[in-house]
Design a protein around this motif. Structure first.
Motif, PDB file in Angstrom:
ATOM      1  N   GLU A 120       0.808  -1.224   0.000  1.00  0.00           N
ATOM      2  CA  GLU A 120       0.000   0.000   0.000  1.00  0.00           C
ATOM      3  C   GLU A 120       0.847   1.283   0.000  1.00  0.00           C
ATOM      4  OE1 GLU A 120      -0.076  -1.544   4.358  1.00  0.00           O
ATOM      5  OE2 GLU A 120      -0.132  -2.408   2.362  1.00  0.00           O
ATOM      6  N   ASN A 121       2.153   1.160   0.286  1.00  0.00           N
ATOM      7  CA  ASN A 121       3.054   2.322   0.295  1.00  0.00           C
ATOM      8  C   ASN A 121       4.016   2.340  -0.893  1.00  0.00           C
ATOM      9  OD1 ASN A 121       2.018   3.401   2.702  1.00  0.00           O
ATOM     10  ND2 ASN A 121       3.267   2.010   3.914  1.00  0.00           N
ATOM     11  N   LYS A 122       3.682   1.571  -1.918  1.00  0.00           N
ATOM     12  CA  LYS A 122       4.575   1.452  -3.080  1.00  0.00           C
ATOM     13  C   LYS A 122       4.861   2.802  -3.738  1.00  0.00           C
ATOM     14  CE  LYS A 122       5.186  -1.032  -7.440  1.00  0.00           C
ATOM     15  NZ  LYS A 122       4.633  -2.064  -8.337  1.00  0.00           N
ATOM     16  N   SER A 123       3.864   3.656  -3.893  1.00  0.00           N
ATOM     17  CA  SER A 123       4.090   4.952  -4.555  1.00  0.00           C
ATOM     18  C   SER A 123       4.992   5.849  -3.715  1.00  0.00           C
ATOM     19  CB  SER A 123       2.771   5.648  -4.883  1.00  0.00           C
ATOM     20  OG  SER A 123       2.080   5.981  -3.685  1.00  0.00           O
ATOM     21  N   LYS A 124       4.848   5.812  -2.395  1.00  0.00           N
ATOM     22  CA  LYS A 124       5.708   6.607  -1.518  1.00  0.00           C
ATOM     23  C   LYS A 124       7.147   6.092  -1.582  1.00  0.00           C
ATOM     24  CE  LYS A 124       6.052   8.478   3.120  1.00  0.00           C
ATOM     25  NZ  LYS A 124       5.490   8.542   4.475  1.00  0.00           N
ATOM     26  N   LEU A 125       7.307   4.766  -1.587  1.00  0.00           N
ATOM     27  CA  LEU A 125       8.636   4.152  -1.677  1.00  0.00           C
ATOM     28  C   LEU A 125       9.291   4.497  -3.016  1.00  0.00           C
ATOM     29  CD1 LEU A 125      10.829   2.275  -0.558  1.00  0.00           C
ATOM     30  CD2 LEU A 125       9.556   0.350  -1.528  1.00  0.00           C
ATOM     31  N   THR A 126       8.514   4.408  -4.091  1.00  0.00           N
ATOM     32  CA  THR A 126       9.029   4.750  -5.424  1.00  0.00           C
ATOM     33  C   THR A 126       9.476   6.208  -5.467  1.00  0.00           C
ATOM     34  OG1 THR A 126       7.594   3.106  -6.455  1.00  0.00           O
ATOM     35  CG2 THR A 126       8.451   4.841  -7.890  1.00  0.00           C
ATOM     36  N   ASN A 127       8.705   7.079  -4.852  1.00  0.00           N
ATOM     37  CA  ASN A 127       9.031   8.502  -4.795  1.00  0.00           C
ATOM     38  C   ASN A 127      10.384   8.720  -4.093  1.00  0.00           C
ATOM     39  OD1 ASN A 127       8.151  11.300  -5.243  1.00  0.00           O
ATOM     40  ND2 ASN A 127       8.004  11.425  -3.019  1.00  0.00           N
ATOM     41  N   ILE A 128      10.600   8.019  -2.981  1.00  0.00           N
ATOM     42  CA  ILE A 128      11.858   8.154  -2.236  1.00  0.00           C
ATOM     43  C   ILE A 128      13.032   7.581  -3.041  1.00  0.00           C
ATOM     44  CG2 ILE A 128      13.134   7.373  -0.193  1.00  0.00           C
ATOM     45  CD1 ILE A 128      10.402   7.494   1.311  1.00  0.00           C
ATOM     46  N   LEU A 129      12.844   6.404  -3.605  1.00  0.00           N
ATOM     47  CA  LEU A 129      13.948   5.757  -4.328  1.00  0.00           C
ATOM     48  C   LEU A 129      14.337   6.517  -5.594  1.00  0.00           C
ATOM     49  CD1 LEU A 129      12.984   1.998  -3.910  1.00  0.00           C
ATOM     50  CD2 LEU A 129      14.796   3.252  -2.719  1.00  0.00           C
ATOM     51  N   THR A 130      13.358   7.004  -6.347  1.00  0.00           N
ATOM     52  CA  THR A 130      13.680   7.735  -7.575  1.00  0.00           C
ATOM     53  C   THR A 130      14.304   9.097  -7.271  1.00  0.00           C
ATOM     54  OG1 THR A 130      11.386   8.500  -7.761  1.00  0.00           O
ATOM     55  CG2 THR A 130      12.000   6.534  -9.040  1.00  0.00           C
ATOM     56  N   TYR A 131      14.176   9.553  -6.016  1.00  0.00           N
ATOM     57  CA  TYR A 131      14.850  10.770  -5.567  1.00  0.00           C
ATOM     58  C   TYR A 131      16.362  10.536  -5.430  1.00  0.00           C
ATOM     59  CZ  TYR A 131      15.586  15.016  -2.721  1.00  0.00           C
ATOM     60  OH  TYR A 131      16.012  16.233  -2.242  1.00  0.00           O
ATOM     61  N   HIS A 132      16.771   9.289  -5.429  1.00  0.00           N
ATOM     62  CA  HIS A 132      18.190   8.910  -5.346  1.00  0.00           C
ATOM     63  C   HIS A 132      18.815   8.657  -6.719  1.00  0.00           C
ATOM     64  CE1 HIS A 132      16.866   8.091  -1.236  1.00  0.00           C
ATOM     65  NE2 HIS A 132      18.138   8.101  -0.870  1.00  0.00           N
ATOM     66  N   VAL A 133      18.038   8.862  -7.791  1.00  0.00           N
ATOM     67  CA  VAL A 133      18.493   8.524  -9.145  1.00  0.00           C
ATOM     68  C   VAL A 133      18.477   9.763 -10.041  1.00  0.00           C
ATOM     69  CG1 VAL A 133      18.109   7.050 -11.171  1.00  0.00           C
ATOM     70  CG2 VAL A 133      17.544   6.191  -8.876  1.00  0.00           C
ATOM     71  N   VAL A 134      19.579   9.947 -10.780  1.00  0.00           N
ATOM     72  CA  VAL A 134      19.708  11.047 -11.731  1.00  0.00           C
ATOM     73  C   VAL A 134      19.982  10.432 -13.102  1.00  0.00           C
ATOM     74  CG1 VAL A 134      21.120  13.056 -12.376  1.00  0.00           C
ATOM     75  CG2 VAL A 134      20.601  12.606  -9.957  1.00  0.00           C
ATOM     76  N   ALA A 135      19.338  10.948 -14.130  1.00  0.00           N
ATOM     77  CA  ALA A 135      19.591  10.464 -15.497  1.00  0.00           C
ATOM     78  C   ALA A 135      21.000  10.866 -15.913  1.00  0.00           C
ATOM     79  CB  ALA A 135      18.564  11.026 -16.463  1.00  0.00           C
ATOM     80  N   GLY A 136      21.696   9.956 -16.602  1.00  0.00           N
ATOM     81  CA  GLY A 136      23.066  10.218 -17.039  1.00  0.00           C
ATOM     82  C   GLY A 136      24.070   9.541 -16.132  1.00  0.00           C
ATOM     83  N   SER A 137      25.315   9.594 -16.533  1.00  0.00           N
ATOM     84  CA  SER A 137      26.381   8.940 -15.781  1.00  0.00           C
ATOM     85  C   SER A 137      27.343  10.005 -15.254  1.00  0.00           C
ATOM     86  CB  SER A 137      27.115   7.946 -16.697  1.00  0.00           C
ATOM     87  OG  SER A 137      28.075   7.223 -15.976  1.00  0.00           O
ATOM     88  N   LEU A 138      27.210  10.337 -13.979  1.00  0.00           N
ATOM     89  CA  LEU A 138      28.011  11.392 -13.367  1.00  0.00           C
ATOM     90  C   LEU A 138      29.035  10.799 -12.412  1.00  0.00           C
ATOM     91  CD1 LEU A 138      25.119  13.874 -12.498  1.00  0.00           C
ATOM     92  CD2 LEU A 138      26.756  14.078 -14.384  1.00  0.00           C
ATOM     93  N   ARG A 139      30.298  10.977 -12.735  1.00  0.00           N
ATOM     94  CA  ARG A 139      31.365  10.545 -11.830  1.00  0.00           C
ATOM     95  C   ARG A 139      31.638  11.659 -10.827  1.00  0.00           C
ATOM     96  NH1 ARG A 139      35.373   6.422 -14.713  1.00  0.00           N
ATOM     97  NH2 ARG A 139      33.910   5.545 -16.200  1.00  0.00           N
TER      98      ARG A 139
END
Length: 196
Positions: A120-139
């Motif tokens: 039931e908290n999948k959308s909240k979890l997805t929101n938090i996890l995708t906040y840790h991801v940036v498009a592209g490869s940044l060293r």
């Protein structure tokens, strides 16, 4: 591949005649051939990578495969699977992932992680996890003090660099530049929480 080693054994006999005859030298040469088998394939050198959570993170594996090998990222991997993001983060990317350790998840209030992984908290979890991801490869070398990074979730992260230490929204990067086939991961010591 076979290598042939040739051993030459040579013996010489020298005969001397009288003053009137010329010196004569006779050489007897025996050739012995020995064949030695050498394997056709030599072992490939070990792939270079970065040690994280007791496992070698290597560029031939994708971000999820590498994270799954880390004993320090079991909570993150479980959360990614619960949110249904494993397939996305195994895709072509490239992605830059700021990966909190188990210790980082343990800093959250008691029961937070258990609650977030409930269906039931999948959308909240997805929101938090995708906040840790940036498009592209940044060293790490690509990150600049004060830089804003737009996350897949939609909000921005702020980079700060002080005394050579890189921080993302206050979380310290403890292991930078873990290279995978579809991007780069930076291990961080805190879970990043979106504002929305």
């Amino acid at each position: 591949m076979k290598q042939v080693f040739v051993f030459l054994i040579a013996g010489s006999l020298v005969a001397c005649g009288s003053n009137e005859s010329a010196n004569t030298t006779t050489t007897d040469t025996t050739v012995t051939t020995q064949t030695m088998a050498v394997p056709d394939t030599m072992a490939a050198p070990a792939e270079q990578g970065v040690q994280v959570g007791g496992a070698m993170m290597v560029p031939s594996k994708n971000i999820v495969e590498n994270a799954a090998g880390s004993a320090d990222h079991t909570a993150l991997v479980s959360a990614v699977q619960a949110a249904g993001l494993a397939e996305t983060l195994s895709g072509a990317g490239p992605f830059t992932v700021f990966a909190p350790t188990n210790e980082a998840f343990n800093k959250l209030p008691a029961g937070t992680v258990e609650g977030l992984v409930k269906p039931e908290n999948k959308s909240k979890l997805t929101n938090i996890l995708t906040y840790h991801v940036v498009a592209g490869s940044l060293r790490a070398a690509d990150l600049k003090d004060g830089q804003k990074l737009k996350t897949v979730q939609g909000e921005e992260l702020t980079v700060s660099i002080k005394d050579g230490k890189v921080m993302i929204d206050g979380a310290t990067v403890t292991i930078p530049d873990v290279i995978s086939s579809n991007g780069v991961t930076h291990v961080i010591d805190a879970v990043l929480m979106p504002k929305k």
